[in-house]
Design a protein around this motif. Sequence first.
Motif, mmCIF file in Angstrom:
data_model
loop_
_atom_site.group_PDB
_atom_site.id
_atom_site.type_symbol
_atom_site.label_atom_id
_atom_site.label_comp_id
_atom_site.label_asym_id
_atom_site.label_seq_id
_atom_site.Cartn_x
_atom_site.Cartn_y
_atom_site.Cartn_z
ATOM 1 N N ASN A 150 36.119 47.831 49.396
ATOM 2 C CA ASN A 150 36.269 48.515 48.427
ATOM 3 C C ASN A 150 36.117 47.811 47.077
ATOM 4 O OD1 ASN A 150 38.580 46.986 48.460
ATOM 5 N ND2 ASN A 150 40.004 48.631 48.949
ATOM 6 N N TYR A 151 35.744 46.711 47.076
ATOM 7 C CA TYR A 151 35.560 45.800 45.609
ATOM 8 C C TYR A 151 33.895 45.797 45.585
ATOM 9 C CZ TYR A 151 35.097 42.467 42.026
ATOM 10 O OH TYR A 151 34.800 42.051 40.707
ATOM 11 N N CYS A 157 29.964 49.517 40.972
ATOM 12 C CA CYS A 157 30.396 50.793 41.493
ATOM 13 C C CYS A 157 29.817 51.130 42.608
ATOM 14 C CB CYS A 157 30.315 51.863 39.952
ATOM 15 S SG CYS A 157 28.609 51.996 39.446
ATOM 16 N N GLN A 160 30.937 49.809 45.954
ATOM 17 C CA GLN A 160 32.256 50.608 45.881
ATOM 18 C C GLN A 160 31.978 51.898 46.608
ATOM 19 O OE1 GLN A 160 34.233 50.149 42.123
ATOM 20 N NE2 GLN A 160 34.498 48.010 42.395
#
Length: 258
Positions: A150-151, A157, A160
Amino acid sequence: MEWLVVIVSMIVLWVASLCKILQASCSPSKAMFLNNGDSVHKRNVLLVVSHPDDESMFFTPTINYLISRGHNIHILCISTGNADGMGNIRKEELYQASAILKVPLQQVKILDHPDLQDGFGKVWDCNLLAKIIEKEISTHVIDVIITFDNYGVSGHCNHQDVNRGVSKLLHDTLQRNIEAWELVSTNILRKYSGPVDIWFSFVYAMYYSSGQMHCLLNKHPQKSYAAMAQHMSQWVWFRKLFVSFSSYTYVNTLRKIN
């Protein structure tokens, strides 16, 4: 004199770590990654990335591991990386890099969806991503998915977003026959520690239950450099340094998405 001792010590540690990679098996855990009991059987694996060159900069240890054990790997690249208007060029570069990594070209799919374009600030719809990934799973009988956490390693972005898309798919469809794994992001010191990070990765993995995390060592780190060199439009000096000093050239830590 003290600085010389520090430099020599770092060189020795770097060389020792590289030797460990070249001599060790590709997984330090007793239950090797994607083993089924005591034997390895061929799995259909879908690697989901955001841009052409993600596979070479971040996932080469994983790809080398899968190929060396006979698993069937598919790459789904969500965008052409057209933020600078070079999408068509970058598509061809990904095919060339895939050839270096021994991923069959017919198993590399690159999307150019109008709602999934490369760029910071361009948020990708996780519902749309989930539908696209689900279609790939069905088409190629996929039983393992690998993607960013999720990073997203660099905080991009789009990296992610693919994690959110995979998570959405798993949550909504309850596909219990699908294994999903995410590439663990590290802090900046570990990220640029090269092969030295294998020791931190091993220790980190020890805190997880058996089978929930695996460290995959890249026994052929030169392949990361050779594959990334195919992305000529991106092969500027700082990316050459990145591939040389990045821990992701030498080790991937994969964590199971539950």
